[in-house]
Design an enzyme around this catalytic site. Structure first.
Site, PDB file in Angstrom:
ATOM      1  N   ASP A  76       6.811 -29.020  55.361  1.00 14.31           N
ATOM      2  CA  ASP A  76       5.532 -29.482  55.893  1.00 14.31           C
ATOM      3  C   ASP A  76       4.404 -29.229  54.895  1.00 14.31           C
ATOM      4  O   ASP A  76       3.511 -30.058  54.708  1.00 14.31           O
ATOM      5  CB  ASP A  76       5.257 -28.774  57.220  1.00 14.31           C
ATOM      6  CG  ASP A  76       3.999 -29.282  57.899  1.00 14.31           C
ATOM      7  OD1 ASP A  76       3.705 -30.487  57.780  1.00 14.31           O
ATOM      8  OD2 ASP A  76       3.310 -28.480  58.542  1.00 14.31           O
ATOM      9  N   HIS A 120       6.024 -31.822  63.426  1.00  9.84           N
ATOM     10  CA  HIS A 120       4.874 -31.269  62.702  1.00  9.84           C
ATOM     11  C   HIS A 120       4.700 -31.995  61.370  1.00  9.84           C
ATOM     12  O   HIS A 120       3.593 -32.414  61.002  1.00  9.84           O
ATOM     13  CB  HIS A 120       5.118 -29.775  62.476  1.00  9.84           C
ATOM     14  CG  HIS A 120       3.880 -28.956  62.322  1.00  9.84           C
ATOM     15  ND1 HIS A 120       3.314 -28.714  61.094  1.00  9.84           N
ATOM     16  CD2 HIS A 120       3.099 -28.322  63.217  1.00  9.84           C
ATOM     17  CE1 HIS A 120       2.236 -27.955  61.245  1.00  9.84           C
ATOM     18  NE2 HIS A 120       2.085 -27.704  62.524  1.00  9.84           N
ATOM     19  N   HIS A 149       9.448 -25.223  57.268  1.00 11.09           N
ATOM     20  CA  HIS A 149       8.031 -24.866  57.175  1.00 11.09           C
ATOM     21  C   HIS A 149       7.467 -25.222  55.804  1.00 11.09           C
ATOM     22  O   HIS A 149       6.366 -25.772  55.698  1.00 11.09           O
ATOM     23  CB  HIS A 149       7.850 -23.377  57.461  1.00 11.09           C
ATOM     24  CG  HIS A 149       8.334 -22.962  58.812  1.00 11.09           C
ATOM     25  ND1 HIS A 149       7.789 -23.465  59.978  1.00 11.09           N
ATOM     26  CD2 HIS A 149       9.329 -22.115  59.195  1.00 11.09           C
ATOM     27  CE1 HIS A 149       8.416 -22.944  61.014  1.00 11.09           C
ATOM     28  NE2 HIS A 149       9.354 -22.128  60.567  1.00 11.09           N
TER      29      HIS A 149
END
Length: 355
Positions: free
Chosen positions: A294, A316, A291
């Site tokens: 990103d 992502h 996470h």
């Protein structure tokens, strides 16, 4: 390519590409404000069950428009096409409300790049969800993301004024931002040794046994001692909520892994989700979890250089890279190492972006 205001080319974005979610819009808004380039996005959130602009995305659009004096068309709930043409970013005091449990942290992250490169400080208040699924919780923003941003030059003070859980929302966060002219480049390759792991069960207006069961499960998976676990109870929220947060402290970095309580999901399953993610991170040699990886792409691109290691690269992140390349003359080189991925910026102009 279409022509936008001020003679700049209008960037046209396919919102269904890659993972096809809201991050495509948020990254475009951030970079449009910083670079001044207008864009049109079509098929907004096409790969989501409820496509188009939801309240959180609309709030980000309207907030970005207010800060940058943008001309906007298509800014309404459910809209699948949007045109955004910014003028000049004006730092100052701002307050925005999502109006639902939609993520306040994602709205703030959309605005940060422009404000941390502005010519004066800003104070931003965002009301909405502070601890909800599919978004970074406030604790991640404050302990994991903000310290990295500050190491690039800006000063970022974050305050959690009120918790906001799904579905009630009603949370409130405040950000005090002192900008810089140019971001420092970072090499985030080595996190150092793992120093400590802690588990916190966050509980609002719910029975204590939920937190007890979560902490017991997390302790069994991660081998945590009793002094490394605690219950954080709060009544400072509009409605009930629960989250289990695992904090992994290393020599150079702190990661937060969070799972959220949900009706129909046992406390044990919630704890297992967070603990397994933390264990996978510890087992790797990566600096960043997937996470954070990103979220590092945009500031590193704006700095004009830098690199980091991540547990793995996701669709992502790869989609985010493609949107960044539409606005900046950069690309990212991704290489697989023994137990992590290495991501490095390559660009024709390594000067970076400045105010």
């Amino acid at each position: 390519m279409r022509c936008g205001p001020k003679g700049l080319n209008m960037i046209v974005i396919d919102g269904s590409q890659g993972e096809g979610g809201g991050q495509i819009l948020r990254t475009a808004l951030s970079l449009s404000m910083v670079t001044g380039q207008p864009f049109t996005i079509e098929k907004i959130r096409a790969n989501r069950e409820r496509g188009g602009l939801l309240r959180q995305h609309l709030t980000a659009v309207l907030a970005a428009a207010e800060i940058s004096g943008a001309n906007v068309t298509g800014a309404e709930l459910g809209s699948r096409t949007l045109t955004f043409a910014p003028q000049r970013v004006t730092p100052g005091d701002y307050s925005f409300a999502v109006g639902t449990a939609g993520s306040a942290t994602l709205v703030l992250q959309t605005l940060l790049p422009a404000l941390m490169l502005a010519n004066k400080p800003s104070n931003v208040v965002v009301e909405g969800g502070t601890h909800n699924m599919a978004a970074p919780p406030f604790d991640f923003l404050a302990k994991t993301f903000a310290p990295i941003i500050e190491s690039m030059g800006p000063k970022l003070k974050l305050t959690l004024d009120r918790y906001g859980f799904y579905p009630a929302g009603g949370g409130k966060i405040t950000a005090e931002i002192e900008p810089v002219e140019k971001l420092k480049q970072l090499e985030l390759l080595d996190r150092g040794e793992v120093l400590q792991q802690n588990a916190v069960a966050l509980l609002a207006h719910l029975p204590r046994h939920i937190a007890d069961r979560e902490l017991e499960t997390a302790s069994n998976i991660l081998g945590l001692a009793p002094e490394s676990t605690r219950i954080l109870g709060t009544k400072n929220s509009a409605g009930p909520g629960n989250a289990l947060m695992i904090e992994v402290q290393t020599e150079r970095h702190t990661e937060i892994f969070t799972a959220f309580g949900k009706v129909g999901i046992s406390a044990e399953k919630v704890a297992e989700e967070a603990a397994v993610a933390a264990a996978q991170y510890v087992a790797s040699s990566a600096f960043a979890c997937e996470h954070l990886a990103d979220q590092l792409l945009l500031p590193i691109a704006l700095a004009g250089g830098g690199s980091f290691t991540a547990v793995r690269q996701t669709m992502h992140a790869r989609t985010n890279i493609e949107i960044i390349r539409l606005f900046l003359p950069v690309s990212f080189e991704i290489s697989e190492e023994e137990n992590c991925a290495r991501v490095a910026l390559s660009t024709r102009d390594r000067a970076g972006v400045s105010a």
